[in-house]
Design an enzyme around this catalytic site. Structure first.
Site, PDB file in Angstrom:
ATOM      1  N   THR A 123     -10.024 -43.357  24.504  1.00  0.00           N
ATOM      2  CA  THR A 123      -9.724 -44.783  24.611  1.00  0.00           C
ATOM      3  C   THR A 123     -10.637 -45.451  25.636  1.00  0.00           C
ATOM      4  O   THR A 123     -11.177 -46.538  25.391  1.00  0.00           O
ATOM      5  CB  THR A 123      -8.244 -45.005  24.984  1.00  0.00           C
ATOM      6  OG1 THR A 123      -7.415 -44.295  24.067  1.00  0.00           O
ATOM      7  CG2 THR A 123      -7.892 -46.478  24.919  1.00  0.00           C
ATOM      8  N   LYS A 140      -5.167 -52.258  14.220  1.00  0.00           N
ATOM      9  CA  LYS A 140      -6.062 -51.379  14.960  1.00  0.00           C
ATOM     10  C   LYS A 140      -6.475 -50.197  14.095  1.00  0.00           C
ATOM     11  O   LYS A 140      -7.662 -49.851  14.012  1.00  0.00           O
ATOM     12  CB  LYS A 140      -5.360 -50.893  16.223  1.00  0.00           C
ATOM     13  CG  LYS A 140      -6.213 -50.030  17.129  1.00  0.00           C
ATOM     14  CD  LYS A 140      -5.405 -49.469  18.293  1.00  0.00           C
ATOM     15  CE  LYS A 140      -4.786 -50.544  19.140  1.00  0.00           C
ATOM     16  NZ  LYS A 140      -4.082 -50.001  20.326  1.00  0.00           N
ATOM     17  N   ASP A 186       0.866 -41.938  24.692  1.00  0.00           N
ATOM     18  CA  ASP A 186       0.698 -43.311  25.174  1.00  0.00           C
ATOM     19  C   ASP A 186       1.088 -43.266  26.653  1.00  0.00           C
ATOM     20  O   ASP A 186       1.057 -42.192  27.268  1.00  0.00           O
ATOM     21  CB  ASP A 186       1.574 -44.278  24.361  1.00  0.00           C
ATOM     22  CG  ASP A 186       1.225 -45.745  24.596  1.00  0.00           C
ATOM     23  OD1 ASP A 186       0.204 -46.190  24.055  1.00  0.00           O
ATOM     24  OD2 ASP A 186       1.969 -46.442  25.309  1.00  0.00           O
ATOM     25  N   LYS A 214       4.744 -46.784  15.947  1.00  0.00           N
ATOM     26  CA  LYS A 214       4.806 -46.594  17.396  1.00  0.00           C
ATOM     27  C   LYS A 214       6.207 -46.123  17.755  1.00  0.00           C
ATOM     28  O   LYS A 214       7.154 -46.317  16.992  1.00  0.00           O
ATOM     29  CB  LYS A 214       4.505 -47.899  18.125  1.00  0.00           C
ATOM     30  CG  LYS A 214       3.927 -47.710  19.518  1.00  0.00           C
ATOM     31  CD  LYS A 214       2.466 -47.308  19.488  1.00  0.00           C
ATOM     32  CE  LYS A 214       1.887 -47.225  20.902  1.00  0.00           C
ATOM     33  NZ  LYS A 214       0.443 -46.970  20.893  1.00  0.00           N
ATOM     34  N   LYS A 247       0.818 -43.938  12.027  1.00  0.00           N
ATOM     35  CA  LYS A 247       0.065 -43.326  13.132  1.00  0.00           C
ATOM     36  C   LYS A 247       0.172 -44.227  14.344  1.00  0.00           C
ATOM     37  O   LYS A 247      -0.099 -45.427  14.261  1.00  0.00           O
ATOM     38  CB  LYS A 247      -1.418 -43.164  12.744  1.00  0.00           C
ATOM     39  CG  LYS A 247      -2.235 -42.441  13.802  1.00  0.00           C
ATOM     40  CD  LYS A 247      -2.088 -40.950  13.656  1.00  0.00           C
ATOM     41  CE  LYS A 247      -2.660 -40.191  14.848  1.00  0.00           C
ATOM     42  NZ  LYS A 247      -1.772 -40.175  16.017  1.00  0.00           N
ATOM     43  N   SER A 290      -7.828 -39.734  17.408  1.00  0.00           N
ATOM     44  CA  SER A 290      -6.643 -39.071  16.852  1.00  0.00           C
ATOM     45  C   SER A 290      -6.818 -38.849  15.357  1.00  0.00           C
ATOM     46  O   SER A 290      -6.437 -37.807  14.815  1.00  0.00           O
ATOM     47  CB  SER A 290      -5.392 -39.914  17.110  1.00  0.00           C
ATOM     48  OG  SER A 290      -4.940 -39.782  18.433  1.00  0.00           O
TER      49      SER A 290
END
Length: 450
Positions: free
Chosen positions: A212, A117, A169, A129, A93, A381
């Protein structure tokens, strides 16, 4: 703090040999290994089972060509990446970044950080990522659509709702996620929760846009209350960036009683002593996709200064770096300290250099590291994934309440770990340790194939 444990030193040397020139990735690994030597010295299992050697090596790294046609009919070629770093506690993820700076080092650093995280959220998500060196700035909607469709044509072979669930992102918002999701659905002939950050009409979650920035403020508020017996109320705040994270951190900090006086973009920064007018910023950045300097043409009394790094010269009580990696260095940290900053929390990924972090810690400034402080996005998410799996849609209030609880727990887990390992209040160590232990124990339980 340096790496003094012989086992960790050997691992770090091996990482440097295998990843030469990848400065961002090496910086992220070194910071984590410095913290984790406190753990491996207490528990020999981690060395016995080679956990650290496995942790720093991605399970899978995918690089591919992305060919697309611009509005002039010319073929353009970019590089696409996906780093599937660790799946010990759940499917990979992590977001997709579209920016000219994207390369193997940046993707690996982001994927490595994502392991810890995601673990800190307590949700079952592994770390990954991805992205491309494609620059969406100045591109038409049709060009972005064609790029996203080409990108997903290859990426779809490697992802799935129980394998790898990308998100947005830098450079990837609702528009880009929509284009990618449409192409995935077309190619795979299935409607699944394979991407998060989707539109509300096709499986998205309320609060995801704000998550965020809101989560950063919820974490910071808990840090202020528990470590300084204070809050955002009446504080002056400087926030770098003017994208999604910065905008919604500004909104929440203002709701919590603070005055946000500065925002920036890659060209420069604005200073508004009366407090940022967020409606104007949203119009410029979200509707017009303009530059932050346009703010001063619409708000009297505001100033614009060329050079984004100058934002850290503005006196403030709380600084929230929300732009990009290594945007705040040691000298700038010293200026913040001289001007009386009491707390710094990271909204971007690794925005403070090691020298800056050392300055804050040596001067008693509260410091919330990115893997803890900006985990609200991936936490929400994860909540979107849960809603997709259950075919449910929660209200804004339900999701926001869950997000607040997750961010409070992240702070306390990091703080409690710092106390347990004799570095009370060092949230860098605490976050690394708390995130690591869950993943490491799962890796040991699942055998050396992981």
């Amino acid at each position: 703090m340096a790496i003094t444990n012989s086992y960790m030193q050997r691992v770090m040397e091996q990482v440097k040999q295998r990843n030469p020139g990848e400065s961002e990735f090496l910086q992220a690994v070194e910071e984590v290994l410095e913290s984790l030597q406190l753990v491996v010295e207490k528990d020999p299992r981690y060395e016995q089972y080679g956990v650290i050697e496995r942790l720093v090596e991605p399970e899978r790294f995918i690089q591919f060509r992305v060919s697309w046609v611009d509005d002039n009919g010319k073929v353009q070629v970019n590089r696409g990446f996906r780093c599937q770093f660790n799946s010990a506690i759940g499917p990979y993820k992590g977001g997709l970044r579209l920016h000219p700076s994207v390369c193997a080092s940046v993707v690996k650093f982001l994927g490595f950080e994502q392991i810890f995280k995601n673990s800190l959220t307590t949700l079952p998500m592994g770390g990954g990522k991805g992205g491309s060196d494609f620059d969406p700035k100045g591109k038409s909607d049709m060009e972005i659509m064609r790029f996203c469709q080409s990108f997903m044509t290859e990426l779809c072979k490697h992802i799935g709702p129980d394998t790898d669930v990308p998100a947005g992102d830098i450079g990837v918002g609702g528009r880009e996620i929509g284009f990618m999701y449409g192409q995935y659905k077309r190619l795979r002939n299935e409607f699944t929760g394979v991407l998060t950050g989707k539109g509300l009409t096709f499986g998205g979650s309320l609060v995801r846009t704000e998550a965020t920035g809101y989560g950063l403020c919820y974490f910071t508020q808990e840090m202020l209350q528990c470590m300084k017996n204070t809050s955002f109320e009446g504080k002056t705040v400087v926030i770098s960036g003017s994208g999604n994270v910065a905008i919604y951190a500004t909104q929440k900090a203002t709701q919590l009683g603070a005055k946000v006086v500065a925002l920036s973009d890659s060209n420069g920064y604005i200073y508004d002593p009366n407090g940022i007018n967020l409606d104007v910023v949203k119009q410029i950045k979200e509707v017009e996709h303009g530059r932050i300097k346009e703010y001063v043409q619409r708000v009297s009394g505001a100033e614009y200064h060329e050079g984004c790094r100058g934002i850290w010269t503005i006196p403030c009580d709380i600084a929230l770096p929300c732009a990009t990696q290594n945007e705040l260095n040691g000298d700038e940290a010293k200026v913040l300290v001289q001007n009386g900053v009491m707390a710094v929390a990271e909204g971007a990924n690794m925005p403070s250099t090691p020298e800056a972090i050392a300055v804050f810690q040596e001067n008693g400034v509260l410091f919330g590291p990115a893997k803890a402080a900006n985990a609200g996005g991936v936490a929400t998410s994860g909540l979107e994934m849960s809603q997709n799996s259950a075919r449910l849609s929660w209200t804004f209030e339900e999701v926001d309440a869950k997000l607040q609880e997750i961010m409070k727990n992240i702070f306390h887990n990091a703080y409690n770990a710092s106390v347990e390992y004799d570095c009370p209040g060092n949230l860098v160590n605490g976050a690394n340790i708390a995130g690591f232990k869950k993943v490491a124990d799962a890796m040991i339980a699942q055998g050396v194939c992981y």
